[in-house]
Design a protein around this motif. Structure first.
Motif, PDB file in Angstrom:
ATOM      1  N   THR A 126       0.817  -1.403   0.116  1.00 32.34           N
ATOM      2  CA  THR A 126      -0.022  -0.047   0.068  1.00 32.34           C
ATOM      3  C   THR A 126       0.628   1.185  -0.142  1.00 32.34           C
ATOM      4  O   THR A 126       2.156   1.327   0.570  1.00 32.34           O
ATOM      5  CB  THR A 126      -0.827   0.019   1.326  1.00 32.34           C
ATOM      6  N   LYS A 127       0.290   2.230  -0.494  1.00 32.32           N
ATOM      7  CA  LYS A 127       0.981   3.567  -0.621  1.00 32.32           C
ATOM      8  C   LYS A 127       0.192   4.719  -0.854  1.00 32.32           C
ATOM      9  O   LYS A 127      -0.937   4.643  -1.476  1.00 32.32           O
ATOM     10  CB  LYS A 127       2.351   3.515  -1.533  1.00 32.32           C
ATOM     11  N   ASN A 128       0.427   5.918  -0.291  1.00 33.42           N
ATOM     12  CA  ASN A 128      -0.239   7.022  -0.671  1.00 33.42           C
ATOM     13  C   ASN A 128      -0.019   7.662  -2.057  1.00 33.42           C
ATOM     14  O   ASN A 128       1.375   7.729  -2.326  1.00 33.42           O
ATOM     15  CB  ASN A 128       0.053   8.142   0.350  1.00 33.42           C
ATOM     16  N   ILE A 129      -1.113   8.141  -2.797  1.00 30.79           N
ATOM     17  CA  ILE A 129      -0.931   8.803  -3.894  1.00 30.79           C
ATOM     18  C   ILE A 129      -1.840  10.194  -3.713  1.00 30.79           C
ATOM     19  O   ILE A 129      -2.569  10.000  -3.047  1.00 30.79           O
ATOM     20  CB  ILE A 129      -1.199   8.067  -5.101  1.00 30.79           C
ATOM     21  N   GLY A 130      -1.593  11.082  -4.430  1.00 33.04           N
ATOM     22  CA  GLY A 130      -2.476  12.230  -4.510  1.00 33.04           C
ATOM     23  C   GLY A 130      -1.866  13.424  -3.978  1.00 33.04           C
ATOM     24  O   GLY A 130      -0.772  13.555  -3.639  1.00 33.04           O
ATOM     25  N   PHE A 131      -2.826  14.310  -3.654  1.00 32.78           N
ATOM     26  CA  PHE A 131      -2.416  15.671  -3.153  1.00 32.78           C
ATOM     27  C   PHE A 131      -1.761  15.538  -1.642  1.00 32.78           C
ATOM     28  O   PHE A 131      -0.619  16.406  -1.824  1.00 32.78           O
ATOM     29  CB  PHE A 131      -3.767  16.707  -3.148  1.00 32.78           C
ATOM     30  N   PHE A 132      -2.286  14.990  -0.800  1.00 31.75           N
ATOM     31  CA  PHE A 132      -1.336  14.900   0.529  1.00 31.75           C
ATOM     32  C   PHE A 132      -0.512  13.725   0.758  1.00 31.75           C
ATOM     33  O   PHE A 132      -0.468  13.453   1.605  1.00 31.75           O
ATOM     34  CB  PHE A 132      -2.577  14.866   1.485  1.00 31.75           C
ATOM     35  N   SER A 133      -0.130  13.353  -0.444  1.00 31.94           N
ATOM     36  CA  SER A 133       0.988  11.964  -0.392  1.00 31.94           C
ATOM     37  C   SER A 133       2.475  12.388   0.399  1.00 31.94           C
ATOM     38  O   SER A 133       2.933  11.557   0.892  1.00 31.94           O
ATOM     39  CB  SER A 133       1.134  11.407  -1.758  1.00 31.94           C
ATOM     40  N   PHE A 134       2.638  13.791   0.611  1.00 31.32           N
ATOM     41  CA  PHE A 134       3.726  14.081   1.102  1.00 31.32           C
ATOM     42  C   PHE A 134       3.884  13.996   2.669  1.00 31.32           C
ATOM     43  O   PHE A 134       4.847  13.801   3.513  1.00 31.32           O
ATOM     44  CB  PHE A 134       4.195  15.267   0.927  1.00 31.32           C
TER      45      PHE A 134
ATOM     46  N   LYS B   6       9.598 -14.683  20.678  1.00 28.71           N
ATOM     47  CA  LYS B   6       9.387 -15.299  21.933  1.00 28.71           C
ATOM     48  C   LYS B   6       7.742 -15.465  21.807  1.00 28.71           C
ATOM     49  O   LYS B   6       7.261 -16.592  22.422  1.00 28.71           O
ATOM     50  CB  LYS B   6       9.566 -14.477  23.176  1.00 28.71           C
ATOM     51  N   VAL B   7       7.182 -14.751  21.230  1.00 33.38           N
ATOM     52  CA  VAL B   7       5.747 -14.731  21.262  1.00 33.38           C
ATOM     53  C   VAL B   7       5.071 -15.687  20.125  1.00 33.38           C
ATOM     54  O   VAL B   7       3.923 -16.210  20.078  1.00 33.38           O
ATOM     55  CB  VAL B   7       5.032 -13.193  21.129  1.00 33.38           C
ATOM     56  N   ASN B   8       5.739 -15.763  19.000  1.00 33.71           N
ATOM     57  CA  ASN B   8       5.595 -16.637  17.957  1.00 33.71           C
ATOM     58  C   ASN B   8       4.478 -16.051  17.030  1.00 33.71           C
ATOM     59  O   ASN B   8       3.969 -16.843  16.286  1.00 33.71           O
ATOM     60  CB  ASN B   8       5.437 -18.194  18.314  1.00 33.71           C
ATOM     61  N   LEU B   9       4.265 -14.728  17.187  1.00 34.43           N
ATOM     62  CA  LEU B   9       3.411 -14.167  16.653  1.00 34.43           C
ATOM     63  C   LEU B   9       3.684 -12.795  16.150  1.00 34.43           C
ATOM     64  O   LEU B   9       3.981 -12.137  17.174  1.00 34.43           O
ATOM     65  CB  LEU B   9       1.616 -14.124  17.290  1.00 34.43           C
ATOM     66  N   SER B  10       3.430 -12.181  15.141  1.00 38.95           N
ATOM     67  CA  SER B  10       3.883 -10.915  14.605  1.00 38.95           C
ATOM     68  C   SER B  10       2.582 -10.266  14.131  1.00 38.95           C
ATOM     69  O   SER B  10       1.937 -11.162  13.216  1.00 38.95           O
ATOM     70  CB  SER B  10       4.947 -10.813  13.613  1.00 38.95           C
ATOM     71  N   LYS B  11       2.146  -9.093  14.038  1.00 35.65           N
ATOM     72  CA  LYS B  11       1.076  -8.574  13.763  1.00 35.65           C
ATOM     73  C   LYS B  11       1.512  -7.429  12.680  1.00 35.65           C
ATOM     74  O   LYS B  11       2.042  -6.606  13.311  1.00 35.65           O
ATOM     75  CB  LYS B  11       0.238  -8.085  15.188  1.00 35.65           C
ATOM     76  N   THR B  12       0.888  -7.153  11.673  1.00 33.21           N
ATOM     77  CA  THR B  12       1.116  -6.022  10.604  1.00 33.21           C
ATOM     78  C   THR B  12      -0.037  -5.470  10.093  1.00 33.21           C
ATOM     79  O   THR B  12      -1.057  -6.468   9.918  1.00 33.21           O
ATOM     80  CB  THR B  12       1.876  -6.813   9.280  1.00 33.21           C
ATOM     81  N   ARG B  13      -0.297  -4.452  10.431  1.00 31.35           N
ATOM     82  CA  ARG B  13      -1.309  -3.556   9.963  1.00 31.35           C
ATOM     83  C   ARG B  13      -1.178  -2.704   8.765  1.00 31.35           C
ATOM     84  O   ARG B  13      -0.228  -2.105   8.358  1.00 31.35           O
ATOM     85  CB  ARG B  13      -1.609  -2.714  11.151  1.00 31.35           C
ATOM     86  N   PHE B  14      -2.206  -2.764   7.942  1.00 28.31           N
ATOM     87  CA  PHE B  14      -2.397  -2.014   6.918  1.00 28.31           C
ATOM     88  C   PHE B  14      -3.798  -1.040   6.578  1.00 28.31           C
ATOM     89  O   PHE B  14      -4.813  -1.529   6.841  1.00 28.31           O
ATOM     90  CB  PHE B  14      -2.458  -2.685   5.447  1.00 28.31           C
ATOM     91  N   ARG B  15      -3.503   0.167   6.666  1.00 27.70           N
ATOM     92  CA  ARG B  15      -4.699   1.050   6.365  1.00 27.70           C
ATOM     93  C   ARG B  15      -4.969   1.240   4.876  1.00 27.70           C
ATOM     94  O   ARG B  15      -4.149   1.562   4.307  1.00 27.70           O
ATOM     95  CB  ARG B  15      -4.416   2.323   7.078  1.00 27.70           C
TER      96      ARG B  15
END
Length: 139
Positions: free
Chosen positions: A50-58, A96-105
């Motif tokens: 995912t990535k930002n595009i458009g006017f407020f991408s900065f 150690k937890v054996n679980l990783s969480k990755t979020r995408f807006r």
């Protein structure tokens, strides 16, 4: 830049109101999520970007990308809010937890595209559970 415009055209609108409106638009744009997405589930890996595009991408120009083997995906969650959507991957890791969480807006994704993504992820998770259960039974 807008001060000259407000002086001559909009005598009844206070300057702090216009400044607040601009700041609110920038805040909403930064919180709404990323407008571009791509997913590739063919082969042995999952690639989600995912990535930002458009006017407020900065504001947030960072590209969020994950490339992982399919067997490491344990589960996923999909949250639909008022302004944006969020996809959370739970990944098997060596921590150690054996679980990783990755979020995408996410934002500006049609319901049909989101249903396709969810169906693909659901098939991968079901396959991983089936393989895991077969391995536990055979041991």
């Amino acid at each position: 830049m807008y001060i000259d415009v407000t002086l001559h055209r909009y005598h009844s609108v206070p300057k702090f109101f216009i400044t607040g409106l601009i700041m609110l638009l920038i805040f909403i744009s930064s919180r709404i999520g990323n407008q571009f997405y791509s997913i590739d589930t063919k082969g042995e890996t999952i690639t989600f970007e995912t990535k930002n595009i458009g006017f407020f991408s900065f504001i947030n120009s960072k590209t969020n990308k994950i490339d992982l083997p399919k067997y490491k995906l344990i589960n996923y969650e999909y949250h639909k809010g008022l302004i944006s959507k969020e996809l959370v991957f739970y990944i098997n890791s060596k921590n150690k937890v054996n679980l990783s969480k990755t979020r995408f807006r996410l934002a500006f994704i049609s319901e049909q595209d989101m249903d396709n993504i969810i169906n693909e992820l659901e098939q991968i998770v079901k396959t991983n559970r089936l393989v895991k259960n077969n391995l536990e039974v055979s041991i």
